[in-house]
Scaffold this active site. Structure first.
Site, PDB file in Angstrom:
ATOM      1  N   CYS A 111       0.201  -1.508   0.088  1.00 64.52           N
ATOM      2  CA  CYS A 111       0.300   0.445   0.610  1.00 64.52           C
ATOM      3  C   CYS A 111       0.725   1.267   0.177  1.00 64.52           C
ATOM      4  O   CYS A 111       2.375   0.829   0.248  1.00 64.52           O
ATOM      5  CB  CYS A 111      -0.701   0.268   1.431  1.00 64.52           C
ATOM      6  SG  CYS A 111      -1.482  -1.978   1.628  1.00 64.52           S
ATOM      7  N   ARG A 151       1.714   1.710  -5.710  1.00 62.78           N
ATOM      8  CA  ARG A 151       1.310   0.284  -4.958  1.00 62.78           C
ATOM      9  C   ARG A 151       0.414  -0.199  -4.502  1.00 62.78           C
ATOM     10  O   ARG A 151       0.289  -1.044  -3.383  1.00 62.78           O
ATOM     11  CB  ARG A 151       2.336   1.297  -3.510  1.00 62.78           C
ATOM     12  CG  ARG A 151       3.697   1.534  -3.614  1.00 62.78           C
ATOM     13  CD  ARG A 151       4.419   3.001  -2.306  1.00 62.78           C
ATOM     14  NE  ARG A 151       3.808   1.464  -1.422  1.00 62.78           N
ATOM     15  CZ  ARG A 151       5.183   0.841  -1.416  1.00 62.78           C
ATOM     16  NH1 ARG A 151       6.083   0.402  -1.888  1.00 62.78           N
ATOM     17  NH2 ARG A 151       5.254   0.076   0.090  1.00 62.78           N
ATOM     18  N   TRP A 204      -3.704  -1.371  -1.249  1.00 64.17           N
ATOM     19  CA  TRP A 204      -3.831  -2.911  -2.176  1.00 64.17           C
ATOM     20  C   TRP A 204      -4.008  -4.189  -1.532  1.00 64.17           C
ATOM     21  O   TRP A 204      -3.705  -4.065  -0.197  1.00 64.17           O
ATOM     22  CB  TRP A 204      -2.181  -3.126  -2.396  1.00 64.17           C
ATOM     23  CG  TRP A 204      -2.081  -4.400  -3.687  1.00 64.17           C
ATOM     24  CD1 TRP A 204      -1.705  -5.793  -3.159  1.00 64.17           C
ATOM     25  CD2 TRP A 204      -2.211  -4.733  -4.752  1.00 64.17           C
ATOM     26  NE1 TRP A 204      -2.085  -6.459  -3.840  1.00 64.17           N
ATOM     27  CE2 TRP A 204      -2.453  -5.439  -5.226  1.00 64.17           C
ATOM     28  CE3 TRP A 204      -3.126  -3.985  -5.717  1.00 64.17           C
ATOM     29  CZ2 TRP A 204      -2.405  -6.633  -6.292  1.00 64.17           C
ATOM     30  CZ3 TRP A 204      -3.047  -3.820  -6.903  1.00 64.17           C
ATOM     31  CH2 TRP A 204      -3.313  -5.292  -7.442  1.00 64.17           C
ATOM     32  N   ASN A 247       0.421   0.077   5.996  1.00 63.70           N
ATOM     33  CA  ASN A 247       1.010  -1.207   4.820  1.00 63.70           C
ATOM     34  C   ASN A 247       1.766  -2.893   5.450  1.00 63.70           C
ATOM     35  O   ASN A 247       2.483  -2.417   6.131  1.00 63.70           O
ATOM     36  CB  ASN A 247       1.864  -0.632   4.118  1.00 63.70           C
ATOM     37  CG  ASN A 247       2.863  -1.332   3.081  1.00 63.70           C
ATOM     38  OD1 ASN A 247       2.099  -2.239   2.250  1.00 63.70           O
ATOM     39  ND2 ASN A 247       4.106  -0.773   2.495  1.00 63.70           N
ATOM     40  N   GLY A 248       1.191  -3.964   4.806  1.00 63.04           N
ATOM     41  CA  GLY A 248       1.749  -4.764   5.867  1.00 63.04           C
ATOM     42  C   GLY A 248       0.838  -5.894   5.821  1.00 63.04           C
ATOM     43  O   GLY A 248      -0.581  -5.476   5.774  1.00 63.04           O
ATOM     44  N   GLU A 270       7.745 -20.592 -19.852  1.00 65.70           N
ATOM     45  CA  GLU A 270       7.694 -18.999 -19.693  1.00 65.70           C
ATOM     46  C   GLU A 270       9.162 -18.100 -20.260  1.00 65.70           C
ATOM     47  O   GLU A 270       8.199 -16.943 -20.413  1.00 65.70           O
ATOM     48  CB  GLU A 270       7.169 -18.986 -17.836  1.00 65.70           C
ATOM     49  CG  GLU A 270       8.156 -17.641 -17.155  1.00 65.70           C
ATOM     50  CD  GLU A 270       5.978 -16.908 -17.855  1.00 65.70           C
ATOM     51  OE1 GLU A 270       5.289 -17.351 -17.951  1.00 65.70           O
ATOM     52  OE2 GLU A 270       6.126 -15.635 -17.836  1.00 65.70           O
ATOM     53  N   LYS A 283       7.665 -14.717 -22.830  1.00 64.44           N
ATOM     54  CA  LYS A 283       8.578 -13.432 -21.411  1.00 64.44           C
ATOM     55  C   LYS A 283       9.591 -12.933 -23.065  1.00 64.44           C
ATOM     56  O   LYS A 283       9.398 -10.741 -22.618  1.00 64.44           O
ATOM     57  CB  LYS A 283       9.492 -14.141 -20.512  1.00 64.44           C
ATOM     58  CG  LYS A 283       8.421 -14.044 -19.179  1.00 64.44           C
ATOM     59  CD  LYS A 283       8.246 -12.756 -18.244  1.00 64.44           C
ATOM     60  CE  LYS A 283       7.232 -12.142 -18.335  1.00 64.44           C
ATOM     61  NZ  LYS A 283       5.908 -13.407 -18.611  1.00 64.44           N
ATOM     62  N   GLU A 326       7.056 -11.713 -25.625  1.00 69.52           N
ATOM     63  CA  GLU A 326       5.727 -10.371 -25.794  1.00 69.52           C
ATOM     64  C   GLU A 326       6.437  -8.622 -24.992  1.00 69.52           C
ATOM     65  O   GLU A 326       5.225  -7.816 -25.427  1.00 69.52           O
ATOM     66  CB  GLU A 326       4.664 -11.329 -24.453  1.00 69.52           C
ATOM     67  CG  GLU A 326       5.677 -10.518 -23.056  1.00 69.52           C
ATOM     68  CD  GLU A 326       4.859 -11.024 -21.951  1.00 69.52           C
ATOM     69  OE1 GLU A 326       3.418 -10.943 -21.590  1.00 69.52           O
ATOM     70  OE2 GLU A 326       5.060 -12.225 -21.120  1.00 69.52           O
ATOM     71  N   HIS A 353      11.285 -34.085 -33.881  1.00 71.02           N
ATOM     72  CA  HIS A 353      10.114 -35.108 -34.578  1.00 71.02           C
ATOM     73  C   HIS A 353       9.799 -33.786 -35.275  1.00 71.02           C
ATOM     74  O   HIS A 353       8.380 -32.861 -35.194  1.00 71.02           O
ATOM     75  CB  HIS A 353       8.524 -35.349 -33.526  1.00 71.02           C
ATOM     76  CG  HIS A 353       9.506 -36.078 -32.439  1.00 71.02           C
ATOM     77  ND1 HIS A 353       9.085 -37.702 -33.108  1.00 71.02           N
ATOM     78  CD2 HIS A 353       9.786 -36.364 -31.326  1.00 71.02           C
ATOM     79  CE1 HIS A 353       9.908 -38.601 -31.727  1.00 71.02           C
ATOM     80  NE2 HIS A 353      10.562 -37.915 -30.436  1.00 71.02           N
ATOM     81  N   LYS A 362      -2.405  -4.330 -19.344  1.00 68.74           N
ATOM     82  CA  LYS A 362      -2.084  -5.727 -17.996  1.00 68.74           C
ATOM     83  C   LYS A 362      -3.269  -7.176 -17.917  1.00 68.74           C
ATOM     84  O   LYS A 362      -2.813  -8.174 -17.514  1.00 68.74           O
ATOM     85  CB  LYS A 362      -2.555  -5.059 -16.765  1.00 68.74           C
ATOM     86  CG  LYS A 362      -1.767  -5.548 -16.082  1.00 68.74           C
ATOM     87  CD  LYS A 362      -0.132  -5.874 -15.954  1.00 68.74           C
ATOM     88  CE  LYS A 362       0.273  -7.319 -14.813  1.00 68.74           C
ATOM     89  NZ  LYS A 362       1.468  -7.964 -14.698  1.00 68.74           N
TER      90      LYS A 362
HETATM   91  C1  AGP Z   1       1.895 -12.427 -18.745  1.00 66.02           C
HETATM   92  O1  AGP Z   1       3.799 -12.457 -19.554  1.00 66.02           O
HETATM   93  C2  AGP Z   1       1.067 -11.941 -19.799  1.00 66.02           C
HETATM   94  N1  AGP Z   1       0.935 -10.398 -19.900  1.00 66.02           N
HETATM   95  C3  AGP Z   1      -0.461 -12.913 -19.564  1.00 66.02           C
HETATM   96  O2  AGP Z   1       0.125 -13.499 -20.640  1.00 66.02           O
HETATM   97  C4  AGP Z   1      -1.171 -12.923 -18.225  1.00 66.02           C
HETATM   98  O3  AGP Z   1       0.042 -13.960 -17.737  1.00 66.02           O
HETATM   99  C5  AGP Z   1      -2.733 -13.494 -18.720  1.00 66.02           C
HETATM  100  O4  AGP Z   1      -3.107 -12.526 -19.418  1.00 66.02           O
HETATM  101  C6  AGP Z   1      -2.855 -14.010 -17.822  1.00 66.02           C
HETATM  102  O5  AGP Z   1      -3.306 -12.958 -16.822  1.00 66.02           O
HETATM  103  P1  AGP Z   1      -4.568 -13.481 -15.091  1.00 66.02           P
HETATM  104  O6  AGP Z   1      -2.863 -14.014 -14.697  1.00 66.02           O
HETATM  105  O7  AGP Z   1      -4.622 -12.216 -14.861  1.00 66.02           O
HETATM  106  O8  AGP Z   1      -5.299 -14.208 -15.399  1.00 66.02           O
END
Ligand code: AGP
Length: 609
Positions: A2, A27, A74, A100-101, A482, A486, A489, A505, A604
């Site tokens: 927070c 935050r 938060w 905060n905490g 993953e 990363k 994207e 394959h 996001k």
């Molecule tokens: C993660 O780097 C991406 N931005 C994206 O794949 C994200 O993980 C996905 O949209 C799921 O989001 P969420 O965890 O908020 O559900």
């Protein structure tokens, strides 16, 4: 996580409080509030929603006074709402705090205070601090605060204010940041530098256990025993924008570096601080809860889906329950064999991903028990699921998920140990071994983050490549997925992850001279096979970066470069192995001049199907 602010001086407090909070919204931003000492007492104004909702509420009726505190929330305990917003007060309204905490022993303390006839207005852990403050106050704020600190357990940054002492704020911290800005005839308190940098660059960086008395005349610091502490002035040389990112160039890098703390915060209250017991009090599961469970579904999107794949491994190996992992947008349409004998776990950082929410509703419709693992208290997914386990990563601002992923892995591993012990499929010794390993993870991540120069060089050298491949077997394959996400994207390099044994394959046809291949080789039971696959791509002149365990000198004979991670055991390796992949993606994106925090085409939280 927070945002906290405080002001005492000769100017009006409210404008600084609101502006300071706006600089701390990264935050936390699910609710906000301020308390200002007006002529006849302390006035508290707070509401759910972003800071603008509070500004709107105060339009034409701004509190008038030269001392006050503020908070942008938060949520961790108590969903976002007006009543759960900070500041919190005792019943009289004369004792006010912002926090905060996490107060770990708040439930026990709250029960004790209720037994004494006290009434509570919120569901938060923080409110008990205001009640204790009032109970302990006998004319001396500092002494009352010391008694509070001797009573509560957990992590906190706290600012106290009371009607009986109109010119004084007291602040203190443990495991959460707090700074004091030193002005002329005025002083400032904040969780972080961005809130005060426009007012002063002279600060005290508070340390755990320090208690500061802040007035317009000055700042006095002592410890809980009353021993005076002389603080050194820290001159802030950041610009305002950099300050919001904690001095980091991007939120993504800041959040990568927050992972040790995010892991610690997510472990807190679940993994015994000085022991190996793992317990989810918020679930209260027993062995009987699993007698009827024949299968677990894990459903998520993107990075959360990759965490689910690791979770499958954990649950099947430690809790010995069959697990299916689904991409949420597929799950809903494949007529899944879900029924009342299933537990469906949905993972979502934002708690708002529409595909995951829809999958959750579908699982419920089919009769499944449901559990959400999410980073946002009170989110749609948190509210829809039968039960919820929160990650405490704090707000994740960068579109690319990093600290949320590692805290999701942590929760899945702790859940697997928890359920494995309940079901008797996991020995006490193995559970203890995993718990001991978990205790070391924050420090191991911290140490790895101290040595990133090699990764920067790789990213610079290979940032111009058009394709990249990530290979691994078993858990390494899950982490490779993953790593590939990363990289693509945020750097827009076309990256694919493959089960190392699968390459021959078909995809091996794409391996040509100089193409970067990142090979994860942390899983010792499949190490030899993985090295064979590494040699396959090396034989086609690929440029190979290996992610290997410290002490593995052998792999250096085959790979062009090796990034070592600490030996932590197979289950814990993913928590560490993902870090160099996150950094590789970050620095590659930087090399390519990409918008790291806001990659093209992405959001996001994906709230559209
Ligand atoms: C993660 O780097 C991406 N931005 C994206 O794949 C994200 O993980 C996905 O949209 C799921 O989001 P969420 O965890 O908020 O559900």
């Amino acid at each position: 996580m927070c945002g906290i602010v405080g002001y005492v001086g000769n100017a009006q407090a409210a404008p600084f409080l609101l502006d300071g909070m706006s600089k701390l919204e990264y935050r936390g931003y699910d609710s906000a509030g301020i308390a200002v000492y007006e002529k006849d007492g302390i006035r508290v104004e707070k509401c759910v929603g972003r800071l603008d909702a509070l500004r709107h509420k105060l339009e034409g009726k701004m509190p008038v006074g030269t001392m006050g505190i503020g908070h942008t929330r938060w949520a961790t305990h108590g969903r976002p709402s007006d009543r759960n917003s900070h500041p919190h007060t005792d019943e009289s309204g004369n004792f006010v705090v912002v926090h905060n905490g996490i107060i770990e022993n708040y439930l026990m303390l709250k029960e004790q205070l209720i037994a004494k006839g006290q009434k509570f207005a919120s569901d938060t852990d923080t409110e008990i601090v205001a009640h204790l403050f009032a109970d302990f106050y006998e004319g001396d704020m500092e002494e009352a605060v010391k008694k509070v600190l001797r009573t509560i357990e957990g992590s906190y940054s706290l600012v106290f204010m009371c009607k009986a002492e109109p010119d004084k704020l007291i602040c203190t911290k443990k495991d959460n940041p707090l700074i004091i800005g030193l002005g002329e005839g005025e002083n400032f308190i904040a969780s972080d530098i961005p809130a005060i940098i426009a007012k002063t660059r002279r600060t005290y960086i508070m340390s755990d256990g320090e208690i500061a008395t802040v007035t317009r005349e000055g700042v006095w610091v002592q410890d809980i025993n009353g021993t005076p502490i002389t603080k050194k002035v820290f001159e802030v040389n950041w610009n305002a924008e950099a300050a919001e990112k904690g001095g980091f160039e991007h939120f993504m890098l800041k959040e990568i570096y927050e992972q040790p703390k995010a892991i610690k915060d997510t472990m807190r209250g679940r993994l015994a601080e000085n022991g190996t017991e793992i317990n989810f009090a918020e679930l209260g599961w027993t062995a009987e809860d699993f007698t009827g469970i024949s299968k677990i579904f894990i459903v998520a999107c993107g990075t959360a889906y990759h965490a689910g794949i690791v979770g499958k491994y954990y649950l099947e190996n430690l809790a010995r329950i069959p697990v299916e992992v689904d991409i949420a947008s597929e799950f809903r349409y494949r007529n899944p064999l879900v029924d009342a004998n299933c537990l469906t776990i949905v993972i979502s950082q934002s708690g708002e991903t529409i595909d995951t929410l829809a999958a959750l509703k579908e699982a419920k419709r089919l009769g499944s028990r449901t559990l959400a693992v999410t980073n946002v208290v009170g989110s749609s997914i948190a509210r829809e699921a039968d039960q919820v386990v929160y990650t405490y990563a704090g707000p994740e601002i960068a579109v690319a998920s990093t600290k949320a992923y590692t805290t999701q892995l942590l929760v899945m591993l702790m859940l697997a140990v928890y359920v494995g012990r309940l079901r008797g499929t996991l020995s006490e010794a193995k559970a203890a071994e995993l718990a001991e390993g978990l205790h070391k993870v924050p420090e191991q991540l911290h140490d790895m983050l101290e040595n990133v120069d090699q990764i920067k060089v790789f990213a610079r050298n290979y940032g111009s490549c058009l394709d990249a491949f990530f290979l691994g077997r078993s858990l390494d394959y899950a982490v490779a997925l993953e790593g590939a996400l990363k990289l693509k994207e945020i750097s827009y390099i076309h990256a694919e992850a493959y089960a190392a044994g699968e390459l021959k394959h078909g995809t091996l046809a794409l391996i040509v001279e100089g193409v970067p291949v990142i090979v994860l080789a942390t899983q010792e039971d499949v190490y030899d096979k993985t090295v064979s696959n590494l040699q396959e791509v090396k034989a086609r002149e690929a440029m190979v970066i290996a992610i290997a365990l410290e002490g593995d000198d052998s792999i250096a004979k085959y790979a062009d470069h090796v990034i070592y991670i600490p030996r932590a055991g197979k289950e814990l390796a993913p928590l560490l192995a993902v870090l160099p992949l996150q950094l590789l993606a970050y620095y590659a994106a930087l090399t390519r001049g990409c918008d790291v925090d806001k990659p093209r085409n992405l959001a996001k939280s994906v709230t559209v199907e």
